[in-house]
Design a protein around this motif. Structure first.
Motif, PDB file in Angstrom:
ATOM      1  N   PRO A  36       0.821  -1.213   0.000  1.00 25.88           N
ATOM      2  CA  PRO A  36       0.000   0.000   0.000  1.00 25.88           C
ATOM      3  C   PRO A  36       0.853   1.260   0.000  1.00 25.88           C
ATOM      4  N   GLU A  37       0.221   2.383  -0.292  1.00 21.66           N
ATOM      5  CA  GLU A  37       0.896   3.668  -0.148  1.00 21.66           C
ATOM      6  C   GLU A  37       1.032   3.972   1.338  1.00 21.66           C
ATOM      7  N   ARG A  38       2.109   4.653   1.700  1.00 23.00           N
ATOM      8  CA  ARG A  38       2.331   5.023   3.095  1.00 23.00           C
ATOM      9  C   ARG A  38       2.710   6.494   3.169  1.00 23.00           C
ATOM     10  N   LEU A  39       2.152   7.187   4.148  1.00 19.59           N
ATOM     11  CA  LEU A  39       2.522   8.561   4.394  1.00 19.59           C
ATOM     12  C   LEU A  39       3.900   8.568   5.037  1.00 19.59           C
ATOM     13  N   PHE A  40       4.851   9.214   4.378  1.00 22.64           N
ATOM     14  CA  PHE A  40       6.246   9.236   4.832  1.00 22.64           C
ATOM     15  C   PHE A  40       6.490  10.385   5.804  1.00 22.64           C
ATOM     16  N   GLY A  41       5.797  11.477   5.593  1.00 20.47           N
ATOM     17  CA  GLY A  41       5.962  12.635   6.458  1.00 20.47           C
ATOM     18  C   GLY A  41       5.013  13.739   6.054  1.00 20.47           C
ATOM     19  N   ALA A  42       4.874  14.712   6.909  1.00 21.78           N
ATOM     20  CA  ALA A  42       3.991  15.841   6.629  1.00 21.78           C
ATOM     21  C   ALA A  42       4.575  17.097   7.253  1.00 21.78           C
ATOM     22  N   VAL A  43       4.201  18.233   6.691  1.00 22.34           N
ATOM     23  CA  VAL A  43       4.682  19.512   7.196  1.00 22.34           C
ATOM     24  C   VAL A  43       3.606  20.573   6.968  1.00 22.34           C
ATOM     25  N   LYS A  44       3.533  21.511   7.875  1.00 23.24           N
ATOM     26  CA  LYS A  44       2.636  22.664   7.727  1.00 23.24           C
ATOM     27  C   LYS A  44       3.504  23.917   7.737  1.00 23.24           C
ATOM     28  N   VAL A  45       3.331  24.759   6.732  1.00 24.49           N
ATOM     29  CA  VAL A  45       4.071  26.009   6.628  1.00 24.49           C
ATOM     30  C   VAL A  45       3.056  27.136   6.808  1.00 24.49           C
ATOM     31  N   CYS A  46       3.276  27.961   7.820  1.00 20.83           N
ATOM     32  CA  CYS A  46       2.340  29.041   8.139  1.00 20.83           C
ATOM     33  C   CYS A  46       2.981  30.404   7.877  1.00 20.83           C
ATOM     34  N   LEU A  47       2.144  31.364   7.607  1.00 19.65           N
ATOM     35  CA  LEU A  47       2.564  32.745   7.418  1.00 19.65           C
ATOM     36  C   LEU A  47       3.645  32.890   6.345  1.00 19.65           C
ATOM     37  N   VAL A  48       3.398  32.287   5.203  1.00 20.95           N
ATOM     38  CA  VAL A  48       4.333  32.335   4.080  1.00 20.95           C
ATOM     39  C   VAL A  48       4.364  33.758   3.527  1.00 20.95           C
ATOM     40  N   GLU A  49       5.544  34.310   3.400  1.00 22.56           N
ATOM     41  CA  GLU A  49       5.714  35.660   2.849  1.00 22.56           C
ATOM     42  C   GLU A  49       5.925  35.533   1.339  1.00 22.56           C
ATOM     43  N   MET A  50       4.851  35.686   0.570  1.00 28.05           N
ATOM     44  CA  MET A  50       4.908  35.469  -0.879  1.00 28.05           C
ATOM     45  C   MET A  50       5.840  36.451  -1.584  1.00 28.05           C
TER      46      MET A  50
END
Length: 55
Positions: free
Chosen positions: A17-31
């Motif tokens: 099966p597919e497995r989630l390897f990792g995750a990240v949340k990036v907040c307040l990105v300065e475009m």
């Protein structure tokens, strides 16, 4: 802006099966601070990643 990213490992065999390897949340990105990565730099980064983890 908030960005949620997940990295999935996908097997090329039916039994695995597919497995989630990792995750990240990036907040307040300065475009306004974003830069464009050209094709040459992108290829160098990809090559370095592959050499480090798969050779």
């Amino acid at each position: 802006m908030t960005v949620d990213m997940g990295f999935v490992v996908e097997a090329h065999v039916e039994e695995l099966p597919e497995r989630l390897f990792g995750a990240v949340k990036v907040c307040l990105v300065e475009m306004s601070a974003a830069t464009v990565v050209d094709r040459v730099v992108r290829e160098r980064l990809r090559s370095a990643f592959v050499e480090r983890f798969w050779d």
